[in-house]
Scaffold this active site. Sequence first.
Site, PDB file in Angstrom:
ATOM      1  N   LYS A 274       2.560   1.203  48.293  1.00  0.00           N
ATOM      2  CA  LYS A 274       2.268  -0.100  47.709  1.00  0.00           C
ATOM      3  C   LYS A 274       3.322  -1.094  48.178  1.00  0.00           C
ATOM      4  O   LYS A 274       4.514  -0.820  48.135  1.00  0.00           O
ATOM      5  CB  LYS A 274       2.254  -0.013  46.178  1.00  0.00           C
ATOM      6  CG  LYS A 274       1.100   0.814  45.643  1.00  0.00           C
ATOM      7  CD  LYS A 274       1.104   0.864  44.128  1.00  0.00           C
ATOM      8  CE  LYS A 274      -0.019   1.754  43.610  1.00  0.00           C
ATOM      9  NZ  LYS A 274      -1.347   1.176  43.841  1.00  0.00           N
ATOM     10  N   ARG A 350      -8.759   9.393  42.078  1.00  0.00           N
ATOM     11  CA  ARG A 350     -10.055  10.062  42.197  1.00  0.00           C
ATOM     12  C   ARG A 350      -9.896  11.491  42.721  1.00  0.00           C
ATOM     13  O   ARG A 350     -10.724  12.356  42.425  1.00  0.00           O
ATOM     14  CB  ARG A 350     -10.975   9.238  43.098  1.00  0.00           C
ATOM     15  CG  ARG A 350     -10.523   9.111  44.536  1.00  0.00           C
ATOM     16  CD  ARG A 350     -11.193   7.962  45.253  1.00  0.00           C
ATOM     17  NE  ARG A 350     -10.729   6.665  44.765  1.00  0.00           N
ATOM     18  CZ  ARG A 350     -11.190   5.497  45.221  1.00  0.00           C
ATOM     19  NH1 ARG A 350     -12.134   5.464  46.143  1.00  0.00           N
ATOM     20  NH2 ARG A 350     -10.721   4.369  44.736  1.00  0.00           N
TER      21      ARG A 350
END
Length: 498
Positions: A274, A350
């Site tokens: 990030k 996920r």
Amino acid sequence: MEIRCSTTTAGSWSGDALVVGLFSGGASQATEALLGQRFGESLSQQLERRRFKGKAGETVSFSLLSQQPSSVVLVGLGEPAGFNSEQLRQATASGIKAATAAAASSIGIAMPLEGFAPAAAATAMAEATRLIQFTDQRFKGESDPKTQASSIELLGLPEGALSEAAAAVSSTGAMCSGVELARELVAAPPNVVTPAALADTAARIAGDFGLELKVLERSDCEALGMGSYLAVAQGSDLPPKFIHLTYRPQGTAERRLVLVGKGLTFDSGGYNLKTAGSQIEMMKYDMGGSAAVLGAMRAIAELKPAGVEVHMIVAACENMISGGAIHPGAIVKASNGKTIEINNTDAEGRLTLADALVYACKLEPDAVVDLATLTGACVIALGEEIAGLWSPNDGLADALRHAAEVGGENLWRMPLRASYRAGLKSGLADMKNTGPRPGGSITAALFLQDFVNGEIPWAHLDIAGTVWSDKGRGLDPAGATGFGVRTLVNWVCAGGPA
């Protein structure tokens, strides 16, 4: 703090602060006349000077010297036609906030309750009263002084419904404790809430309320073939913890439900790190889904709903960078045998949920619901007040939306468009973990659907926008909101799938 139900009206209640809700446009003339009789013309004159119109969200406070109550708080409710349970919650929260700011210890709340079921109205007001006073000062060397009311009276309830309303208020304690637990977990820094800390929280709930707990270690997960989950965990020095907490009711369980929460206690993004502006320092709240299901289980354990067995699954880990971290482009195998090309290590939630959902379905439940701070795309689509809901099952979707509405939380059903699944195709593996940028929250839900037994009703809630509030909103203080707890508890206590 004690919350009581009372038939007493605003005209006769005595205590530190009286909170009264007034409609706009003269629709509360009877209440205004009652207040005028009790407090004299000076109150009406002050209202005119302060230009109070009763608009929704408008709040004014008055100090009354040498009187009981010594403070009056008037809360605008807007037009009567638009006054619903959500407005009742907000108005109650605004009034309590103003009254406690005036250092009131005992508070009476008088709201117009016509058209509300007394138990539902009492529940909404009680939840608002407690949750708006929540503060978290665990990590401050010097706590900020803040007054919290010691007693609250909900005024003007019908005599015949008093016991029903009181029972409803009593049950809100468990619900609010669950929300507060979720808030504390999300707000805590990532060096405090680790995968092991989440497992310890589950252990405390199990010990306090007699629940069953199983924690799978890395070797256990390897034996079950959880390559997708473990791929995310392998970059961290902290061991993963796969947490399975179970509530069993007394007597026969007619339904079995599974709640699955995303448990990334910190998400650096992995090698797809990030960057500046990505709020990497806030990625402690990437375990908001696990906080919601833990909070829900804490409430469920205390409420003890009959006829429903509830399982909670959290695949807890960190997503970190190290020499052992998973590479972008790596291919891993989930526990259902599907291979996944990881084209973005920052789409890690996920991957953990994939193996958690496979495990959940093996429990042969009547329904599975997962909660996750899954995608920024959902935040762009729905903002910070509404969570996305994906489900191929209409009955389950409707039941969850109703449960959310009852709890004052907002869900919006989103499409599971099959044609978007093409974006997850991989030339090397069965699928990729991310699709194209457009429709990113939809392709994320479609990815998860591939790890759910199609015969089991399933719903996915993306709570990325709702788990945190920078400035505070409604019943939520600035910071962690505890979103999802009320929806899940209401759904479970209603019996699960529609």
